[in-house]
Structure formats: structure tokens, C-alpha cells
Scaffold this motif. Structure first.
Motif, PDB file in Angstrom:
ATOM      1  N   THR A   1     -47.968 -44.810 -45.493  1.00 10.88           N
ATOM      2  CA  THR A   1     -47.503 -44.216 -44.159  1.00 10.88           C
ATOM      3  C   THR A   1     -47.049 -44.841 -43.658  1.00 10.88           C
ATOM      4  O   THR A   1     -45.443 -44.299 -42.054  1.00 10.88           O
ATOM      5  CB  THR A   1     -48.960 -44.002 -43.575  1.00 10.88           C
ATOM      6  OG1 THR A   1     -49.723 -42.576 -44.189  1.00 10.88           O
ATOM      7  CG2 THR A   1     -48.494 -43.124 -41.690  1.00 10.88           C
TER       8      THR A   1
ATOM      9  N   ARG B   1     -38.812 -38.651 -40.303  1.00 15.25           N
ATOM     10  CA  ARG B   1     -39.021 -36.918 -40.528  1.00 15.25           C
ATOM     11  C   ARG B   1     -40.032 -36.207 -41.420  1.00 15.25           C
ATOM     12  O   ARG B   1     -41.282 -35.380 -40.923  1.00 15.25           O
ATOM     13  CB  ARG B   1     -37.718 -36.557 -40.684  1.00 15.25           C
ATOM     14  CG  ARG B   1     -37.017 -36.896 -39.491  1.00 15.25           C
ATOM     15  CD  ARG B   1     -35.527 -36.047 -39.930  1.00 15.25           C
ATOM     16  NE  ARG B   1     -35.457 -34.887 -40.301  1.00 15.25           N
ATOM     17  CZ  ARG B   1     -34.358 -34.138 -40.943  1.00 15.25           C
ATOM     18  NH1 ARG B   1     -33.203 -34.602 -41.303  1.00 15.25           N
ATOM     19  NH2 ARG B   1     -34.430 -32.559 -41.239  1.00 15.25           N
TER      20      ARG B   1
ATOM     21  N   ASP C   1     -43.707 -35.830 -40.377  1.00 16.76           N
ATOM     22  CA  ASP C   1     -44.644 -34.719 -39.574  1.00 16.76           C
ATOM     23  C   ASP C   1     -45.068 -33.297 -40.799  1.00 16.76           C
ATOM     24  O   ASP C   1     -45.321 -31.874 -40.789  1.00 16.76           O
ATOM     25  CB  ASP C   1     -43.680 -34.235 -39.030  1.00 16.76           C
ATOM     26  CG  ASP C   1     -43.610 -34.398 -37.825  1.00 16.76           C
ATOM     27  OD1 ASP C   1     -44.807 -34.847 -37.140  1.00 16.76           O
ATOM     28  OD2 ASP C   1     -42.612 -34.609 -37.072  1.00 16.76           O
TER      29      ASP C   1
END
Length: 381
Positions: free
Chosen positions: A285, A294, A297
Motif C-alpha cells: 500500500t 490512483r 481507491d
């Protein structure tokens, strides 16, 4: 079950099936491949499927380039659709030392006919719009690279090998290897003994144990690597090159309607565990947030764990043992075995037949570890 063979190939992944195909195609009459599980069930079926010639080592460049040629013609020989997407490999570089290293690598690749090039950050973002440019200094790109389906490659080689007369036996575990007077005499399996004067070890992460059966040291250790998949991304700009943030090893490429994501875990200890763990996800992450924010999400839909077969210098072991005659090996590829499978199948065929291989692999002999001749590969993922 066969009781005699001219050569027994141990391992039913891309390497073993490629070797069996090339041997049988060349007229070796009694080729028997043994696999303890199902074909491709080891590392191959869990590979990310990348194919490339962007390496720092000349031997790897040559093996990768020759394999790319074979992948491009796979529908004709051996005859199988492999869903090849030549979308390119894009290495993102954020450290000055990596830029210098890749500049040297690209120069060598160009000398050997690989159309790679150094590109600007702006061009990298045009090629892979999901990435953010913060901290990037440059990138390296080759349009001929890409990815294909590992299971289809195994199926193509296995079918071709059978067509040329090879026998492929699954659910057949190797229990021992007999050697007499410095030469191979037989392979003992869970389905019986196969008398044979030659063996090829293509057992991937399990190769050290197979080598030990014949008194051959193959310094290969298993290392778990994991990948995950995203939800479908209808607005995903395509094509998506295989995109690698070299400093973190985070990478992604298109898979179906979404992406496949992967990354190495420096805290991973060697071992055969294939359990899916969440321990690496915080680091993944963090890398996504730094390089492709981007994607934070986008939901994940699952993944799997597989094994790298790692050597001390992250380079392959290819050759024939110097003490145990006719014990050949092709293993230890440290993450780039799938993409080199076609060329290595040709090389082992030629070594078995006593011919000069089209790609010289003498520097990858296992004896380099006893003679302090390490050959590190830099461009690894």
C-alpha cells in the motif's frame, strides 16, 4: 509406467516441458518427464507471466531475446495460443545509481539487438498514465517485452512433447536417483524405477533436494512471493505496459478487466510456505501510494502465493555436473525462469546432444559458487 528411458526430465513446469519438447523434437527417442503433482502446478502456474530481454547480464539478455522470438511464434511451434501481449516493460528509476546502471544495461541490450531505450519521466507517464512522477529521475523501456499466459505455454510444450513421442507422467514423485561410477543409472519414483543414463533437473524451488539425491549441490532456496488482483477498471487506459517501480519492486500489468499487482517482501524468510498472508500489504500500500496513488481507491479481489527459486547471485544454474556425468540442470532462475523457458529448452537439448548451444551458458554453471565467480543479475523484480 515406463521402466526405461534415454533421459528423465524432473519437473513439469515451463522449464521441464520446454526441455522435454526440444529433446523429443530433436529425435531423442525415449524422453520421460515426471512431475509429482500436475503440470505447471509449482512456480509456473503462479508466475506473473512477464516476458522480457531487459537484463543487465549478457547471457540473460540473449536468453530473453531468443525466448521472445519463440513466444512470438508459439502458435506455429509447438502450436498453442498463449495470449501474448507485447505491451512493453517499463522500469521506473528514482535513484541516480539505478539510472547509471540501466544506462549501461540499455547500451549492452542495444548492442545485442534489443530495442530498449532510456526515456524521460514525461514519456513514462504517457506510456503508463497511472503512475505519479514524484521522485522519478528517468525510466527504461523496451516495446518488444510484455506478458503471456504461463499455463498455456506449459500446455503447448507438453502437447508438442507428446506429439514427438515423449512420455509425461504426473502424480509421479522422484524418490531417489541412482549413480554408479560417476554416471546416472536410474531414477526411483513413486510409480516405479526408471533405468536411464541421463537426468535433467528442472524442479524449480525443489531442485536442491533433487540434486542431493545424486550427490550434486544446487544452491537453490525457495522464497515466497505474492500477487493480488484488482477489481475491474472500466476506465483503465490501455495498453498497460508491465510497469515496475525499481526501487520498491512494486509492479503491475493488465489482467482481464483490471490489474495484477506484485512486490517483493524483504522480510520474507526462505521456505516452502504457500499460505496467503496480509503481512506484506502495508508495504504494498505504501508503494502504491508513492508511485500509483490512483490505485488506492481500487478494490482487490484476491491473489495467490508462489515460490521463487533463488540462488546466491540471483542468476540461473544451467549446465551438466562435472562429477556426476549426464546429470544436467536448469534451475535457480530467481524470478525470470518462465520468460527464459523456450531458450533454455534449446540449450539443454544441445548440451544433452553434445552440441554448442546457440546461447553460451558456461558462466551459469553451478561450479561458479565454488570458484568465487558470482554473476549477479541487477535487473530483477
Amino acid at each position: 509406467m515406463e521402466t526405461e528411458a534415454d533421459v528423465v526430465v524432473i519437473g513439469g513446469g515451463v522449464m521441464g516441458t520446454s526441455i522435454a519438447f526440444h529433446l523429443a523434437e530433436a529425435g531423442v527417442r525415449r524422453v520421460v518427464l515426471v512431475e509429482r503433482d500436475e503440470l505447471g502446478s509449482g512456480s509456473t502456474c503462479r508466475a506473473a507471466g512477464g516476458v522480457r530481454a531487459q537484463f543487465s547480464d549478457e547471457v540473460n539478455i540473449r536468453l530473453g531475446a531468443r525466448s521472445l522470438e519463440a513466444f512470438a511464434r508459439f502458435g506455429e511451434r509447438p502450436g498453442q495460443e498463449i495470449d501474448l501481449h507485447r505491451v512493453g516493460y517499463l522500469f521506473l528509476l528514482s535513484r541516480p545509481e539505478d539510472v547509471a546502471s540501466f544506462e549501461r544495461g540499455v547500451a549492452l541490450q542495444n548492442e545485442l539487438g534489443v530495442p530498449s531505450r532510456m526515456i524521460s519521466v514525461a514519456e513514462a507517464r504517457r506510456l503508463s498514465p497511472l503512475i505519479g512522477g514524484d521522485g522519478l529521475l528517468a525510466a527504461a523501456y523496451s516495446p518488444d517485452d510484455g506478458h503471456c499466459t504461463p499455463e498455456s505455454v506449459v500446455l503447448g510444450y507438453a502437447t508438442g512433447a507428446r506429439r514427438h513421442g515423449a512420455a509425461i507422467r504426473t502424480r509421479c514423485e522422484v524418490l531417489g536417483i541412482e549413480a554408479d561410477g560417476g554416471g546416472i543409472t536410474a531414477v526411483e519414483t513413486s510409480r516405479g524405477r526408471i533405468a536411464a543414463p541421463a537426468v535433467v533437473c528442472a524442479a524449480g524451488a525443489w531442485s536442491a533436494a533433487v540434486g542431493a539425491m545424486a550427490g550434486v549441490e544446487l544452491p537453490v532456496v525457495p522464497l515466497r512471493r505474492q500477487i493480488v488482483f484488482t477489481e475491474p477498471m472500466p476506465d483503465l487506459p490501455r495498453p498497460v505496459p508491465m510497469t515496475i517501480d525499481f526501487a520498491s519492486s512494486f509492479y503491475f500489468h493488465a489482467e482481464g478487466e483490471g490489474l495484477m499487482l506484485g512486490m517483493s517482501d524483504p522480510d520474507e524468510a526462505p521456505g516452502f510456505s504457500l499460505d496467503v498472508s496480509d503481512a506484506w500489504l502495508p508495504r504494498l500500500t505504501e508503494a502504491i501510494g508513492a508511485r500509483a496513488p490512483r490505485l488506492l481507491d481500487v478494490g482487490l479481489t484476491g491473489g495467490w502465493a508462489g515460490l521463487y527459486e533463488v540462488t546466491p547471485d540471483h542468476n540461473a544454474l544451467i549446465g551438466e555436473d562435472g562429477r556426476v556425468s549426464r546429470f544436467l540442470y536448469a534451475t535457480g532462475f530467481s524470478g525470470h525462469g518462465f520468460l527464459q523457458g523456450p531458450a533454455v529448452g534449446e540449450v539443454i537439448r544441445d548440451l544433452y546432444l553434445g552440441r554448442e548451444p546457440s546461447v553460451g551458458v558456461a558462466p551459469l554453471h553451478a561450479a561458479r559458487f565454488t570458484g568465487d565467480r558470482l554473476r549477479p543479475e541487477i535487473n530483477r523484480v
